[in-house]
Design an enzyme around this catalytic site. Structure first.
Site, PDB file in Angstrom:
ATOM      1  N   ASP A  44      14.979  19.001  27.747  1.00 14.62           N
ATOM      2  CA  ASP A  44      14.592  20.245  27.091  1.00 14.62           C
ATOM      3  C   ASP A  44      14.915  21.438  27.988  1.00 14.62           C
ATOM      4  O   ASP A  44      14.723  22.597  27.603  1.00 14.62           O
ATOM      5  CB  ASP A  44      13.121  20.236  26.663  1.00 14.62           C
ATOM      6  CG  ASP A  44      12.139  20.021  27.805  1.00 14.62           C
ATOM      7  OD1 ASP A  44      12.586  19.948  28.974  1.00 14.62           O
ATOM      8  OD2 ASP A  44      10.935  19.933  27.539  1.00 14.62           O
ATOM      9  N   SER A  45      15.474  21.155  29.165  1.00 11.53           N
ATOM     10  CA  SER A  45      16.059  22.200  30.015  1.00 11.53           C
ATOM     11  C   SER A  45      17.178  22.927  29.288  1.00 11.53           C
ATOM     12  O   SER A  45      17.612  23.993  29.731  1.00 11.53           O
ATOM     13  CB  SER A  45      16.586  21.595  31.319  1.00 11.53           C
ATOM     14  OG  SER A  45      17.397  20.456  31.054  1.00 11.53           O
ATOM     15  N   ASP A  83      14.656  14.147  25.652  1.00 10.59           N
ATOM     16  CA  ASP A  83      13.319  14.695  25.871  1.00 10.59           C
ATOM     17  C   ASP A  83      12.585  14.937  24.550  1.00 10.59           C
ATOM     18  O   ASP A  83      13.181  15.409  23.575  1.00 10.59           O
ATOM     19  CB  ASP A  83      13.410  16.039  26.592  1.00 10.59           C
ATOM     20  CG  ASP A  83      13.229  15.908  28.093  1.00 10.59           C
ATOM     21  OD1 ASP A  83      12.768  14.848  28.556  1.00 10.59           O
ATOM     22  OD2 ASP A  83      13.554  16.874  28.809  1.00 10.59           O
ATOM     23  N   LYS A 113      11.860  10.639  26.506  1.00 12.16           N
ATOM     24  CA  LYS A 113      11.079  11.000  27.692  1.00 12.16           C
ATOM     25  C   LYS A 113       9.997  11.996  27.302  1.00 12.16           C
ATOM     26  O   LYS A 113      10.245  12.906  26.519  1.00 12.16           O
ATOM     27  CB  LYS A 113      11.971  11.606  28.780  1.00 12.16           C
ATOM     28  CG  LYS A 113      11.193  12.003  30.051  1.00 12.16           C
ATOM     29  CD  LYS A 113      12.109  12.410  31.184  1.00 12.16           C
ATOM     30  CE  LYS A 113      12.676  13.791  31.016  1.00 12.16           C
ATOM     31  NZ  LYS A 113      11.636  14.857  31.068  1.00 12.16           N
ATOM     32  N   GLU A 115       6.414  14.213  28.973  1.00  9.64           N
ATOM     33  CA  GLU A 115       5.738  14.655  30.183  1.00  9.64           C
ATOM     34  C   GLU A 115       4.244  14.341  30.150  1.00  9.64           C
ATOM     35  O   GLU A 115       3.613  14.387  29.097  1.00  9.64           O
ATOM     36  CB  GLU A 115       5.929  16.169  30.362  1.00  9.64           C
ATOM     37  CG  GLU A 115       7.380  16.586  30.528  1.00  9.64           C
ATOM     38  CD  GLU A 115       7.554  18.081  30.691  1.00  9.64           C
ATOM     39  OE1 GLU A 115       8.705  18.530  30.777  1.00  9.64           O
ATOM     40  OE2 GLU A 115       6.529  18.813  30.729  1.00  9.64           O
ATOM     41  N   GLU A 182       8.875  14.774  39.546  1.00 11.03           N
ATOM     42  CA  GLU A 182       9.453  16.088  39.820  1.00 11.03           C
ATOM     43  C   GLU A 182       8.529  16.944  40.689  1.00 11.03           C
ATOM     44  O   GLU A 182       7.325  17.001  40.469  1.00 11.03           O
ATOM     45  CB  GLU A 182       9.742  16.841  38.515  1.00 11.03           C
ATOM     46  CG  GLU A 182      10.352  18.229  38.743  1.00 11.03           C
ATOM     47  CD  GLU A 182      10.829  18.915  37.487  1.00 11.03           C
ATOM     48  OE1 GLU A 182      11.298  20.063  37.586  1.00 11.03           O
ATOM     49  OE2 GLU A 182      10.741  18.304  36.399  1.00 11.03           O
TER      50      GLU A 182
END
Length: 275
Positions: A44-45, A83, A113, A115, A182
């Site tokens: 999602d960057s 993501d 993925k 978070e 991270e």
């Protein structure tokens, strides 16, 4: 050979380092895949490096599906991980499973993925139960940047470090087959890596992780808005691109481009008849 959950697990057992890079389009994914990178993350960057947002919070499911599908078409051997964007899984376990399923079906992901640690263990468990591989992401989780008060290193106090150890154990127990770590002190990431039986992928978490991931625009010097401490520029492609753009402008202006070799011919007799 196609990278899978099993091949990545075997890499950890054999202490072979795992490589992961981001990609958001077909042509970049194809190049990364041909280079032999093990995993491609459609992060999602993309909100930052592709769409120009200040953070990842505004990224939608439609954004992830659009870019994920393009990457999947370009990757033959790399595992494609997509993501789950902000609020696609936090609202409920049901939403998490449905949205993970969309990324598998519509974006053709090989895994998703998400978070978080202990607070998303139930979501991970249910997504895995639905037959969808999950990569967990702990430490500095960009979707929570507003809670953290910025992009700050996580786990520096004893209490925070214990929380990260608990998070790592929780996501592994829930069924995650890999864990991205991270923005965590290297020695803490090493301890987490030693305690987990699944691979860890570090970003700003030291060399002891089982693998590493970087945003490809960062490592190629293509994104200058923000450069984290952990980024190494393996090439300055951004400067090469700007030089090429400048040369293009110059040659178009002077008439040097297009030259005869770049033009199509026609019989001069036909032109004479048209005059």
């Amino acid at each position: 050979m196609k990278n899978t959950v099993l091949t990545l697990q075997q890499a950890k057992i054999e202490k072979k380092k795992i490589t992961m890079l981001t990609a958001y389009d077909y042509s970049t994914a194809h190049l990364i895949d041909e280079a032999g990178v093990n995993m491609i993350l459609v992060g999602d960057s993309l909100g930052n490096v592709m769409l120009g947002y200040e953070d990842t919070v505004s990224v939608t499911m439609e954004d992830m599906i659009h870019h994920g599908a393009a990457v999947a078409r370009g990757a033959k051997n790399a595992m494609v991980v997509v993501d789950m964007p902000f609020m696609s899984y936090q609202t409920s376990v049901y939403d998490a499973v449905v949205n993970a399923g969309r990324l598998m079906k519509e974006a053709r992901a090989n895994a998703v993925k998400l978070e978080g640690g202990t607070e998303v263990a139930e979501q991970i468990r249910s997504i895995v139960a639905a037959g969808i591989p999950v990569v967990a992401h702990i430490g500095l989780t960009p979707q929570s940047v507003n809670v953290f008060g910025g992009h700050k290193v996580q786990g520096k106090t004893e209490a925070a470090a214990r929380k990260l150890l608990a998070d790592a154990a929780a996501v592994e127990s829930a069924g995650a087959f890999a864990v991205v770590i991270e923005g965590v002190p290297a020695k803490l990431a090493e301890l987490i890596t030693q305690r987990l039986s699944v691979p860890t992928i570090g970003i700003g978490a030291g060399a002891a992780c089982d693998g590493q991931v970087l945003v490809y625009q960062d490592m190629l010097g293509m994104y200058a808005d923000f450069t984290p401490k952990f980024v190494k520029k393996f090439a300055n492609v951004g400067e090469v691109m700007k030089a090429a753009f400048a040369r293009y402008i110059e040659e178009v202006g002077s008439g040097a481009f297009p030259s005869e070799e770049h033009c199509y011919a026609i019989d001069s007799e036909i032109i004479e008849k048209l005059r």
